[in-house]
Write a protein that holds these residues in place. Structure first.
Motif, PDB file in Angstrom:
ATOM      1  N   GLU A 144       1.334  39.883  10.289  1.00 40.88           N
ATOM      2  CA  GLU A 144       0.882  40.682  11.426  1.00 40.88           C
ATOM      3  C   GLU A 144       1.349  40.077  12.745  1.00 40.88           C
ATOM      4  O   GLU A 144       1.781  40.784  13.653  1.00 40.88           O
ATOM      5  N   LEU A 167      -2.125  57.375  13.401  1.00 43.20           N
ATOM      6  CA  LEU A 167      -0.806  57.278  12.777  1.00 43.20           C
ATOM      7  C   LEU A 167      -0.921  56.603  11.414  1.00 43.20           C
ATOM      8  O   LEU A 167      -0.330  57.044  10.428  1.00 43.20           O
ATOM      9  N   ASN A 168      -1.707  55.526  11.370  1.00 43.03           N
ATOM     10  CA  ASN A 168      -1.888  54.799  10.107  1.00 43.03           C
ATOM     11  C   ASN A 168      -2.454  55.707   9.021  1.00 43.03           C
ATOM     12  O   ASN A 168      -2.040  55.645   7.860  1.00 43.03           O
ATOM     13  N   GLN A 212      -7.849  51.834  20.018  1.00 43.02           N
ATOM     14  CA  GLN A 212      -6.757  51.808  19.051  1.00 43.02           C
ATOM     15  C   GLN A 212      -6.705  53.112  18.241  1.00 43.02           C
ATOM     16  O   GLN A 212      -6.071  53.177  17.197  1.00 43.02           O
ATOM     17  N   CYS A 267     -10.418  46.803  22.416  1.00 40.67           N
ATOM     18  CA  CYS A 267     -10.621  48.167  21.948  1.00 40.67           C
ATOM     19  C   CYS A 267     -12.110  48.490  22.109  1.00 40.67           C
ATOM     20  O   CYS A 267     -12.964  47.811  21.522  1.00 40.67           O
ATOM     21  N   TYR A 289      -1.953  44.229  25.780  1.00 48.71           N
ATOM     22  CA  TYR A 289      -2.102  44.136  24.320  1.00 48.71           C
ATOM     23  C   TYR A 289      -3.532  44.550  23.993  1.00 48.71           C
ATOM     24  O   TYR A 289      -4.493  43.902  24.414  1.00 48.71           O
ATOM     25  N   ASN A 337      -3.273  54.504  17.227  1.00 52.05           N
ATOM     26  CA  ASN A 337      -2.655  53.715  16.151  1.00 52.05           C
ATOM     27  C   ASN A 337      -3.282  54.050  14.809  1.00 52.05           C
ATOM     28  O   ASN A 337      -2.597  54.217  13.798  1.00 52.05           O
ATOM     29  N   GLU A 338      -4.627  54.110  14.782  1.00 49.55           N
ATOM     30  CA  GLU A 338      -5.329  54.379  13.524  1.00 49.55           C
ATOM     31  C   GLU A 338      -5.011  55.786  13.020  1.00 49.55           C
ATOM     32  O   GLU A 338      -4.960  56.027  11.812  1.00 49.55           O
TER      33      GLU A 338
END
Length: 255
Positions: free
Chosen positions: A43, A235-236, A229, A94, A65, A232-233
């Motif tokens: 990671e 897309l995941n 986030q 987050c 970030y 991102n989640e």
């Protein structure tokens, strides 16, 4: 990123054979194994690569970030120094994970202190309410640390308020306020207002340190902007519907 190649696996003990060497000569540039080390290191290495390629690939520099509390990955980015030393990369929290942290801390407190749960005390329903209020206070005031802090403490003091000791100074004023006491105050009819059963003093004393910890300036400063986030989640989740997490998939399958 993958730590091993599924195409290489069937060869097993044949790696010293001429047949394997002949096959590997055509495979070595297409193998999916591109990582050495632990999954945790993967990671860190991955996020470093994402930052390093931002300028040559997209012509941008990532200045924030957004993390979920862990500092190892962020430290990896800072140590890699993907841009010039003068470009500072800020750590942002987050909000979803910060809110979840409130619930986790309250549940742990209830479990640790005997007699804190039960009717009129720190019930599961109350924990859910306080957790939601904490998250909303951050999201609705994401432009100011002081506003976040005041609103969070407003939700804390609101619960133990009584007719004799109303503690609504930090609650938003006006008839549109979520605080009923403040709404009635505008009508100058507080003599007819009765508070609901206040939060038990044992609960107030037990959870106060949690609120003090989760309203520290350094923590709330990382919440400015109200980042999450979720994208991102999302897309995941799309990827995981195709390449299920319960089954290993190589890099070629994921791509």
């Amino acid at each position: 990123m993958c730590s091993y190649c599924k195409a290489c696996k069937p060869w097993g003990d044949k790696k010293d054979s001429e047949e394997y060497l002949e096959w590997f000569d055509t495979h070595k540039d297409t193998g999916s194994a591109n990582h050495q080390g632990s999954a945790g290191k993967m990671e860190v290495d991955d996020i470093r690569e994402i930052f390093k390629r931002s300028v040559p690939s997209y012509g941008v520099k990532y200045l924030n970030y957004i993390g979920d509390g862990g500092s190892r990955t962020y430290k990896g980015v800072v140590d890699a120094s993907p841009y010039s030393p003068s470009v500072e990369i800020s750590k942002k929290e987050c909000v979803e994970h910060i809110q979840k942290g409130m619930g986790t801390r309250l549940h742990a407190c209830k479990k640790k202190i005997k007699g804190l749960g039960g009717r009129g005390k720190l019930t599961g329903k109350l924990i859910d309410e306080l957790t939601i209020y904490y998250g909303l206070a951050i999201r609705r005031n994401s432009d100011s640390v002081e506003k976040m802090k005041d609103t969070i403490w407003a939700t804390f003091f609101h619960k133990p308020s009584t007719d004799e000791q109303p503690k609504h100074d930090k609650c938003p004023p006006g008839q549109e306020s979520w605080c009923l006491w403040q709404g009635v105050k505008v009508t100058e009819n507080l003599k007819n207002y009765n508070h609901r059963t206040p939060l038990h003093s044992d609960v107030v004393d037990a959870i106060c340190p949690i609120y003090e910890s989760l309203t520290e300036k350094k923590l709330l400063q990382r919440c400015v902007g109200g980042f999450t986030q979720n994208l991102n989640e999302s897309l995941n989740s799309v990827i995981w519907q195709i390449a299920l997490k319960v089954h290993h998939s190589g890099a070629a399958i994921v791509k």
